[in-house]
Structures are given as structure tokens and as C-alpha cells.
Design a protein around this motif. Structure first.
Motif, PDB file in Angstrom:
ATOM      1  N   SER A  40     -53.477 -33.024  -8.981  1.00 36.05           N
ATOM      2  CA  SER A  40     -52.490 -32.742 -10.016  1.00 36.05           C
ATOM      3  C   SER A  40     -53.198 -32.430 -11.331  1.00 36.05           C
ATOM      4  CB  SER A  40     -51.567 -33.952 -10.219  1.00 36.05           C
ATOM      5  OG  SER A  40     -52.310 -35.033 -10.765  1.00 36.05           O
ATOM      6  N   GLU A  41     -52.436 -31.883 -12.266  1.00 36.89           N
ATOM      7  CA  GLU A  41     -52.996 -31.612 -13.592  1.00 36.89           C
ATOM      8  C   GLU A  41     -53.407 -32.918 -14.266  1.00 36.89           C
ATOM      9  OE1 GLU A  41     -51.986 -29.077 -17.620  1.00 36.89           O
ATOM     10  OE2 GLU A  41     -50.329 -29.709 -16.356  1.00 36.89           O
ATOM     11  N   ALA A  42     -52.630 -33.973 -14.075  1.00 38.90           N
ATOM     12  CA  ALA A  42     -52.960 -35.270 -14.669  1.00 38.90           C
ATOM     13  C   ALA A  42     -54.296 -35.795 -14.141  1.00 38.90           C
ATOM     14  CB  ALA A  42     -51.845 -36.273 -14.396  1.00 38.90           C
ATOM     15  N   ASP A  43     -54.531 -35.663 -12.831  1.00 35.77           N
ATOM     16  CA  ASP A  43     -55.817 -36.077 -12.258  1.00 35.77           C
ATOM     17  C   ASP A  43     -56.958 -35.266 -12.859  1.00 35.77           C
ATOM     18  OD1 ASP A  43     -54.623 -37.955 -10.613  1.00 35.77           O
ATOM     19  OD2 ASP A  43     -54.626 -36.656  -8.841  1.00 35.77           O
ATOM     20  N   CYS A  44     -56.725 -33.981 -13.019  1.00 39.69           N
ATOM     21  CA  CYS A  44     -57.735 -33.093 -13.592  1.00 39.69           C
ATOM     22  C   CYS A  44     -58.033 -33.495 -15.037  1.00 39.69           C
ATOM     23  CB  CYS A  44     -57.253 -31.646 -13.517  1.00 39.69           C
ATOM     24  SG  CYS A  44     -58.486 -30.448 -14.045  1.00 39.69           S
ATOM     25  N   LEU A  45     -57.003 -33.775 -15.813  1.00 46.01           N
ATOM     26  CA  LEU A  45     -57.197 -34.178 -17.209  1.00 46.01           C
ATOM     27  C   LEU A  45     -57.946 -35.508 -17.305  1.00 46.01           C
ATOM     28  CD1 LEU A  45     -53.752 -33.123 -18.665  1.00 46.01           C
ATOM     29  CD2 LEU A  45     -55.988 -32.124 -19.228  1.00 46.01           C
ATOM     30  N   ARG A  46     -57.669 -36.438 -16.371  1.00 51.45           N
ATOM     31  CA  ARG A  46     -58.413 -37.708 -16.363  1.00 51.45           C
ATOM     32  C   ARG A  46     -59.898 -37.458 -16.108  1.00 51.45           C
ATOM     33  NH1 ARG A  46     -53.611 -39.882 -14.481  1.00 51.45           N
ATOM     34  NH2 ARG A  46     -53.936 -39.341 -12.310  1.00 51.45           N
ATOM     35  N   ARG A  47     -60.192 -36.560 -15.197  1.00 50.22           N
ATOM     36  CA  ARG A  47     -61.600 -36.245 -14.893  1.00 50.22           C
ATOM     37  C   ARG A  47     -62.267 -35.563 -16.088  1.00 50.22           C
ATOM     38  NH1 ARG A  47     -66.144 -37.765 -13.435  1.00 50.22           N
ATOM     39  NH2 ARG A  47     -67.430 -36.234 -12.373  1.00 50.22           N
ATOM     40  N   SER A  52     -66.146 -35.366 -20.341  1.00 54.07           N
ATOM     41  CA  SER A  52     -66.325 -34.938 -21.720  1.00 54.07           C
ATOM     42  C   SER A  52     -65.436 -35.778 -22.644  1.00 54.07           C
ATOM     43  CB  SER A  52     -65.950 -33.449 -21.836  1.00 54.07           C
ATOM     44  OG  SER A  52     -66.141 -32.991 -23.136  1.00 54.07           O
ATOM     45  N   PRO A  53     -65.816 -37.050 -22.869  1.00 50.94           N
ATOM     46  CA  PRO A  53     -64.974 -37.897 -23.707  1.00 50.94           C
ATOM     47  C   PRO A  53     -64.921 -37.387 -25.147  1.00 50.94           C
ATOM     48  CG  PRO A  53     -67.052 -38.980 -23.245  1.00 50.94           C
ATOM     49  CD  PRO A  53     -67.007 -37.714 -22.443  1.00 50.94           C
TER      50      PRO A  53
END
Length: 59
Positions: A40-47, A52-53
Motif C-alpha cells: 500500500s501507499e502507507a507501507d511505502c511511506l513508512r519505508r 530517509s528520516p
């Protein structure tokens, strides 16, 4: 300096053309895949946040 990463969804038609599985990928501005596929997009954003914090503000 860290690269800015963005989430990008690769649909089945494009996945067949570029030779990757369909799903969400984190990509550089140049379009290079950095991680994925994610469910999901949410999983991608978490990664992306892990890779890259955001910069820590100095006092």
C-alpha cells in the motif's frame, strides 16, 4: 545530502514493460526505484521514513 524519495504506484501494464512486480515503490526524483514493491501507499511511506528520516533540527 539525502535524496528526496516519493511513493509511486506501478500498475500491471507498466510492471510488465519495466520487468518488476506491480505495487508501490519508493523512487528517487530521477525515477530510480529504491524499495518495493509495497502492498500500500502507507507501507511505502513508512519505508521512505525509515530510509530517509526528516532532518533533526539543531538548537
Amino acid at each position: 545530502m539525502m535524496q528526496t524519495l516519493s511513493p509511486r504506484h506501478i500498475k500491471t501494464e507498466e510492471s510488465l514493460r519495466v520487468g518488476v512486480a506491480s505495487g508501490w515503490y519508493s523512487t528517487k526524483v530521477s525515477g530510480t526505484f529504491v524499495s518495493g514493491p509495497h502492498d500500500s501507499e502507507a507501507d511505502c511511506l513508512r519505508r521512505i521514513a525509515e530510509i530517509s528520516p526528516p532532518p533533526v533540527k539543531k538548537r
